[in-house]
Design an enzyme around this catalytic site. Sequence first.
Site, PDB file in Angstrom:
ATOM      1  N   ASP A 107      59.552  41.776   3.436  1.00  0.00           N
ATOM      2  CA  ASP A 107      58.092  42.506   3.581  1.00  0.00           C
ATOM      3  C   ASP A 107      57.179  41.986   2.479  1.00  0.00           C
ATOM      4  O   ASP A 107      57.694  41.220   1.336  1.00  0.00           O
ATOM      5  CB  ASP A 107      57.868  43.949   3.309  1.00  0.00           C
ATOM      6  CG  ASP A 107      58.356  44.640   4.593  1.00  0.00           C
ATOM      7  OD1 ASP A 107      58.536  44.087   5.642  1.00  0.00           O
ATOM      8  OD2 ASP A 107      58.601  45.962   4.607  1.00  0.00           O
ATOM      9  N   ASP A 121      60.173  49.225   4.976  1.00  0.00           N
ATOM     10  CA  ASP A 121      59.677  50.547   4.565  1.00  0.00           C
ATOM     11  C   ASP A 121      59.488  51.445   5.418  1.00  0.00           C
ATOM     12  O   ASP A 121      59.263  52.546   5.302  1.00  0.00           O
ATOM     13  CB  ASP A 121      58.562  50.369   3.386  1.00  0.00           C
ATOM     14  CG  ASP A 121      57.432  49.469   4.059  1.00  0.00           C
ATOM     15  OD1 ASP A 121      57.476  49.224   5.216  1.00  0.00           O
ATOM     16  OD2 ASP A 121      56.522  49.207   3.217  1.00  0.00           O
TER      17      ASP A 121
END
Length: 1159
Positions: free
Chosen positions: A432, A765
């Site tokens: 990410d 996440d």
Amino acid sequence: MPDYGASLEELRALMEYRSAEAKEKIDTDYGGTAGLCERLKTDPNNGLPNNEAELEKRRNVFGANEIPPHPPKCFLQLVWEALQDVTLVILLVSAIVSLALSFYRPPGEDTAGSDDSEHDAGWIEGVAILISVIVVVLVTALNDYTKERQFRGLQAKIETEHRFFVLRGGQSIQVVVNELVVGDIAQIKYGDLIPSDGVLIQSNDLKMDESSLTGESDQIRKSPEHDPIILSGTHVMEGSGKMLVTAVGVNSQTGIIMTLLGAAKTVAEEERKTAKREGGDGASGAEEGTAQALLDSKGEDGMANGKAVAAAEADGKKERSVLQAKLTRLAIQIGYAGSFVAGCTVLILIIRFCISTYAINGKSFSLADFQHFINFLIIGVTVLVVAVPEGLPLAVTLSLAYSVKKMMLDNNLVRHLDACETMGNATSICSDKTGTLTTNRMTVVQSYINEVHHKDTPKIETLDQNTAKLMMDCISINSSYSSQVIPPKQLGEQATQLGNKTECGMLGFVLALGKSYQEIRDRHPEETIPKVYTFNSVRKSMSTVVNLPDGGYRVFSKGASEIVTKRCKYFLGKNGSLTKFSSKDAENLVRDVIEPMASDGLRTICVAYKDYVPAAKKTSDNQIAYSSEPDWENEESIVGDMTAIAILGIQDPVRPEVPAAITRCQEAGITVRMVTGDNINTARSIATACGILKPGEDFIALEGKEFNARIRDENGEVSQEKLDLIWPKLRVLARAQPSDKYTLVKGIIDSRVTDSREVVAVTGDGTNDGPALKKDVGFAMGIAGTDVAKEASDIILTDDNFTSIVKAVMWGRNVYDSIAKFLQFQLTVNVVAVVVAFVGACAIQDTPLKAVQMLWVNLIMDTLASLALATEMPTEELLKRKPYGRTSPLISRTMSKNILGHAVYQLVVLFTLIFYGEVCFSIPSGRWAPLHSPPSKHFTIVFNTFVMMTLFNEINARKIHGERNIFKGLFSNPIYYVIWIATMISQVVIVQFGGRWFSTSALNTTEWLWCLAFGVGTLLWGQIVTSIPTGSLPANMTIGSGEAPTNDPLMPDYEDSDTHEKRSGQILWVRGLTRLQTQVIGGERSDHLIPVPLSSAPTDQAIRVVKAFQAGLDRREPSLTGQSAARLREISRQLRLQVDSENRARSTSRGNIKETNNL
């Protein structure tokens, strides 16, 4: 309970209700949620008082939010388990028989050649073997005990990481989930894993995933009006809300299921033991019956369902890690070879003894001859003990456990041990952007307000007051109220950001303008907000509806600028004037404002609004007149035709240490890819700053839409061939949906374009990252990550930092190397010890290495060496070579060369000493010595030389890649050199003072120096072996290359979790569901129903057990699907109807009794 208006039993019963029934029950019995809060003495707006005495009182009345773990095995249980080893049992029995026979003297025995003292000392060898076995057992048990304690420590660490927002004393605070009590007002939001049961008080667009309890994959919409029951163990997939905690710990739905499973496991264990006692076939029959019992029904339906369950069970087996599969196979092969050699040794010794004693010498059989046969058996079993590498699982466990403990210090919380080792093989990392590569401290650094582009925070006096008010209202209200910016305690410190970091950055902008967002929120409490469209990965925006003071509604919206601006019809221009906003204006805005901000690496957010007013009150063009209530479910209409207020540019700077970490990954042969939901220009800018994209290199950056268009065929299916053309060059995937991340990761893993097959690590996440995180190795963010992502992950990054992933790679490679070092060392000793014992048995009818001596060597090899070699610290050198990949050999050609090279040297030295040692040292020969003769110097020198060569070879074994400097880093690992020195001192004591106990005779200085010289010679010989070019060796000298076949007949089936845990140090996962099936739903077995605390009827218990089936307690195992799940739900429904009819019958009978009494 007099203190509270609702008892524990009532609240437990309330949690059994669903949907409208639950709402009706709460309204009827408690007067709505407000009445329930009043009974539980809690305030729905301020929560419980933050008073420890009050909280403790509630824990005493309603229980703590803890499910008691299975009690750990005590040390004596572990000792008993260690004693179950067949080889040790044979040794124990043999030693006891040998001990008994040593006291037996046949009448008229010829004692020529040995005196009484020698015969009297015959018992010593038996006792010495007994003591050796006890030491081995105690060491094994101690290791298991330490391992279990470390595992429980790890579990405790994982549990304390799970925190939850609650209201206490009017403040929103984070508490560890174990501290939740009944009566708490918990704030739930997107991505949370619910830790207790509760009743919803207020919600915004709340959707739950209850598949872990029901098997239904559909998201369930929850609201206080329609379905207020929230269950523990379920996930928040969308929206937010507040709930009143009503059941915790063992009284919650998850707690009831876990209690049942614990009880079922005990019952199943008892059944299995009984079946085993009754007969071998009974056990397997019971297991098979259990597997089928749930879906045994007559006719075709039952057969179809049976197949479904069998398939689910087959899929459910825990997948072995790359290393685990290869090691298991190798250990079994070595074990088979060792058993064969040990068997041959015993046979040859017995045959030779019989021929020489009875045939040649013509002696008759005597009871004393048994001692010879027992001695031969002891020799054979000892050869087997040395040959079988019991140290292998121990080395793996020690290495993993040690690494996991150390990785915690490097901000890696490992949830699954095997992920640690898999990380060493990683060839690709899909990361990410936000928080991992960047600092996740959001700050608004640029803004475009009233057609003015501000490069820093403007003064509020310079802005149009109406525009400024709208902008600050939109930022403050249209965000999660749990997002807060806490001012710094001391001057010069940074403010603390709690909650969503993008929202915190924007709230910080309100504070920088000199206003308080909290004051604005206080004017618009959460409970007065009519509707919220929460942010999710599909919307890429969030919208909130508020009431206008003079009637009507205002819709605030914020989100990705290119998405929100497309919905806008107007823009607040110069001095706050309302201007039309056409598609051409939108293009100019993108070109002149949004793209320049994105190119600076900023995330661009557009804030907008829209007013709904009664038809009579319309005063402006951008207001929408209404005569009847707007349809709030028609989201597209509600968030269309808006008025843009401003564009904000939010900076999330790249972490200063990340570019260097990415360079280290690239040097280590690992490709780093960025997968982000951000704008392509922002993503490209950050990727260039990190070093993922480099000018002039032939790499590509794609948006999610283009990526999907390129990889799908005409039917819309993902084509592996098309994907194989893209992924090797792809470095950035922007505006990506979670499904795109999953497609990319799965495509790379399944690809066969590269020789070694890719092993992919993924960071995530969000709630929807779960499927991608369940692939090879999943990293979840410890700070920004949702509970769902953490549950799906293998490793949690406690600091959300990319450099921690690089440390995980180092530790992973270190684990792989530590085990390879131990293998190289152990296989050399195995080969030498087995060959010496076998040749000795054939040539001199004795083994030069006595049983106790071999047990000592086994202890050095198995326990001490595994501890020494498994605790080496990782070095930067590990990152300077390419990853192993999925198909690399376990024992490389270099390692095979070292094993064979050192085995040849040691065998030449030992055979020279065995057959010519007495000549070289001018000492009596130890060959052909009768039973119970005193220890000879000759064989003591052989034993001592073997141990010296083994010890010095342990130094050689520290290097497995052909390095010349074997001493490099020797003193960086105190465990290694302390064990090495301690072993050397122990060996001196054994040789000089061991006497009959260790079959040794004290050596003089010259003899010691020769033994040491042979040992040091191992180091010099190692340099010669290293000089042999590895490339000249045949390719088939590698062992364990390729992928271990899944249906390998050699591989044991680790279906039993206890065996799995004991042998490979894996985490114990609950696997009791199939056993429960027989006990509850298999008709004739209803007497096995498990008692549940506070339950009134067997049917009630059965329903709870059905819920237990439906729980996908092992996240890696697919929950029952299709026909089997439908069958379960049908059983559940029938049982529910039965309970209802029982309740009605009870209430009717009570009513009749009451009437009779009245009469």
